[in-house]
Design an enzyme around this catalytic site. Structure first.
Site, PDB file in Angstrom:
ATOM      1  N   HIS A 161      -7.770  -5.007  -0.958  1.00 21.47           N
ATOM      2  CA  HIS A 161      -6.521  -4.388  -0.516  1.00 21.47           C
ATOM      3  C   HIS A 161      -5.806  -5.212   0.568  1.00 21.47           C
ATOM      4  CE1 HIS A 161      -4.118  -0.759  -0.972  1.00 21.47           C
ATOM      5  NE2 HIS A 161      -3.949  -0.706   0.340  1.00 21.47           N
ATOM      6  N   SER A 211       0.830  -1.202   0.000  1.00 24.26           N
ATOM      7  CA  SER A 211       0.000   0.000   0.000  1.00 24.26           C
ATOM      8  C   SER A 211       0.869   1.260   0.000  1.00 24.26           C
ATOM      9  CB  SER A 211      -0.940  -0.038   1.207  1.00 24.26           C
ATOM     10  OG  SER A 211      -1.924   0.966   1.127  1.00 24.26           O
ATOM     11  N   ASP A 245      -9.816  -4.249  -5.806  1.00 23.41           N
ATOM     12  CA  ASP A 245      -9.268  -3.247  -4.891  1.00 23.41           C
ATOM     13  C   ASP A 245      -9.645  -1.855  -5.394  1.00 23.41           C
ATOM     14  OD1 ASP A 245      -7.818  -1.586  -3.240  1.00 23.41           O
ATOM     15  OD2 ASP A 245      -5.927  -2.666  -3.452  1.00 23.41           O
TER      16      ASP A 245
END
Length: 534
Positions: A486, A286, A459
């Site tokens: 995610h 991320s 996502d």
């Protein structure tokens, strides 16, 4: 008509959202203040009340909570809603819910399922209750090291290292006979891997898995890698600076720019200096990928020190949030975050809610929040994994770093922090109006390090086509993970099948000196079905 800054641009819907937000923040602040003043027994009382409420609700809904916890509110283990004694024999209510007595074979299977549930519960509870990175590693029998990186601007970053697998001789026993000191460079023969977490996280997110086979750092160290895990300034392990106190606003005056200019390159320099290795591989999750994209784009020489960059659930310029009111409000005025949360750490009261709420309820609150903000359903993450990992999900981060993300979403560009946006918001210069300058963008097309993007096709934060257009085509490879969101990429129930083998294969492709320990599947199976150590 006079244009009132900010307020003059809000619709009725946004006024309502703003009012509700202020109400929530006032309630949260009040609750946090009360909790700080309350003695521990009172906090435990609230926690136990939430536990009773949960069990009553779960019982009425068919025993959802019992199935996970393996125990009734009174502490008696249950299987499919039926009370059983500690030795596994059926109680007097064995025919509850219309079930008749089962055959011995089925009863045996029931006992096996009960044992498995109890084991899963024990592992999940142990991970949830672990206080720090060290305890999480110790649960699985791994040795770890703590190191401190001093950045060029004076922040002290705590980073972690897994130097050897379970069956290897501890690094502390490898000494230099001439100097009588630990010879860390003896590990230089091992290829070095550096993992970095996402927004509002710390290094614990990598090692709070309920099965060792799904824990990427453990698999990598068993495959012969020297594994390092970084931490951002301001989080649980890096809340110190040589120049500013964490209680000061100045300490929290940092954004993605500072991660890119200092945290990532300085951490890499420290790791290479400590190990003696000429280069390493980088794995980000991320925001950890965004920090690497930014750092590699503005530090040309850093590309020579990174063999390959593996981006898990990569983030660069997300389209926005799933909640339209919140998304529109933040894009209209990103600096509104300062008004809502101040200029220090964001959501600093998260630990308060965790201390008050029974773990399954806390997990349900997190799920609901993620669904509202990002439309993530987390169906690929088991309930026991949520209970274990959500306790380690949050760590301190600056409000300014979140404001930076809303600036990026607003402009649809992976840009550096816009210091002048506060002035424009104050003057009422709305989104899309002309201005005399454009904030500098991170030149990501200049990255020379090979890049592998592993993304979930459900996502909401990843637009893979836009991301590819901002990266060099010749050195970028894309791996699509069907049905993944995610958080699934690090905590999903099948990461040992879909994600970890791809990561290990990529690392071995670019790290020719790795000491072979068999193929990826063997490395994973070697720690499969292991139990948390007592």
């Amino acid at each position: 008509m006079v244009n009132i800054p900010l307020l003059g641009r809000l619709s009725l819907q946004e006024y309502i959202a703003l009012t509700l937000t202020f109400t929530f923040l006032a309630l949260e602040t009040l609750l946090h203040s009360i909790t700080v003043l309350l003695p521990t027994p009172i906090i435990r009382w609230f926690y136990n009340r939430s536990r009773v409420v949960f069990h009553r609700f779960s019982t009425s809904r068919g025993g959802f909570g019992m199935a996970y916890l393996g125990a009734s509110p009174s502490g008696t283990p249950v299987v499919k809603g039926r009370g059983i004694s500690e030795n596994g024999t059926a109680g007097s209510d064995a025919n509850i819910n219309g079930y008749a007595s089962v055959e011995n074979a089925k009863a045996g299977k029931g006992k096996d399922k009960q044992k498995k549930r109890e084991r899963d519960r024990d592992i999940s509870t142990a991970i949830r209750n672990a206080k720090d990175f060290g305890e999480l590693c110790s649960l699985w029998g791994y040795n770890y090291q703590e190191h401190v990186v001093r950045t060029k601007d004076g922040y002290l970053l705590g980073i972690h290292r897994l130097p050897e697998g379970k069956n290897e001789r501890p690094t502390s026993q490898r000494t230099n006979s001439a100097k009588g000191t630990q010879n860390s460079r003896a590990l230089a023969r091992k290829p070095v891997v550096y993992l970095h977490h996402g927004l509002l996280m710390n290094s614990e997110v990598w090692v709070c898995l309920t099965k060792a086979e799904r824990c990427l750092p453990f698999v990598l160290v068993e495959q012969g890698f020297d594994v390092w895990l970084g931490n951002n300034r301001g989080n649980k392990y890096s809340k110190k600076s040589l120049h500013h106190s964490p209680s000061s606003v100045k300490f929290w005056d940092y954004s993605l720019d500072d991660f890119a200019w200092y945290d990532i390159p300085d951490s890499i320099a420290y790791i290479l200096d400590t190990t003696g290795a000429p280069s390493l591989s980088y794995i980000g999750f991320s925001q950890g990928t965004a920090q690497a994209f930014a750092a590699l784009s503005i530090h040309p020489k850093l590309n020579e020190k990174v063999d390959v960059f593996i981006a898990l659930a990569p983030a660069m310029s997300p389209a926005g949030l799933a909640a339209p009111v919140v998304d529109g409000l933040m894009k209209a005025s990103p600096t509104l975050m300062y008004l809502l949360f101040g200029r220090k750490a964001i959501l600093s009261s998260a630990a308060t809610w965790q201390s008050l709420l029974y773990p399954p309820i806390f997990a349900a609150v997190i799920d609901a929040s993620l669904r509202f903000l990002f439309n993530w359903h987390n169906a690929n993450i088991t309930q026991s994994q949520k209970i274990a990992a959500y306790a380690h999900l949050y760590s301190f981060a600056s409000v300014k770093s979140v404001v930076h993300w809303f600036q990026i979403m607003r402009e649809s560009a992976f840009q550096m922090f816009d210091d002048d946006i506060y002035i424009r918001d104050t003057l009422g210069l709305g989104f899309g109006q002309s201005r005399s300058y454009r904030p500098a963008r991170f030149p990501t097309r200049n990255i020379r390090t090979p890049i592998v993007l592993l993304y979930g096709d459900t996502d909401s934060l990843v637009d893979i086509e836009i991301m590819q257009s901002e990266l060099p085509n010749a050195t970028t490879r894309v791996v699509r993970l069907a049905g993944y969101e995610h958080l699934d990429v690090i905590w999903g129930k099948d990461v040992h099948v879909d994600v970890i083998p791809e990561v290990v294969a990529t690392l071995k492709e670019y790290c020719c000196d790795v000491s072979p320990k068999g193929d990826t599947s063997q490395g994973i199976s070697s720690i499969n079905n292991e139990s948390v150590e007592d």
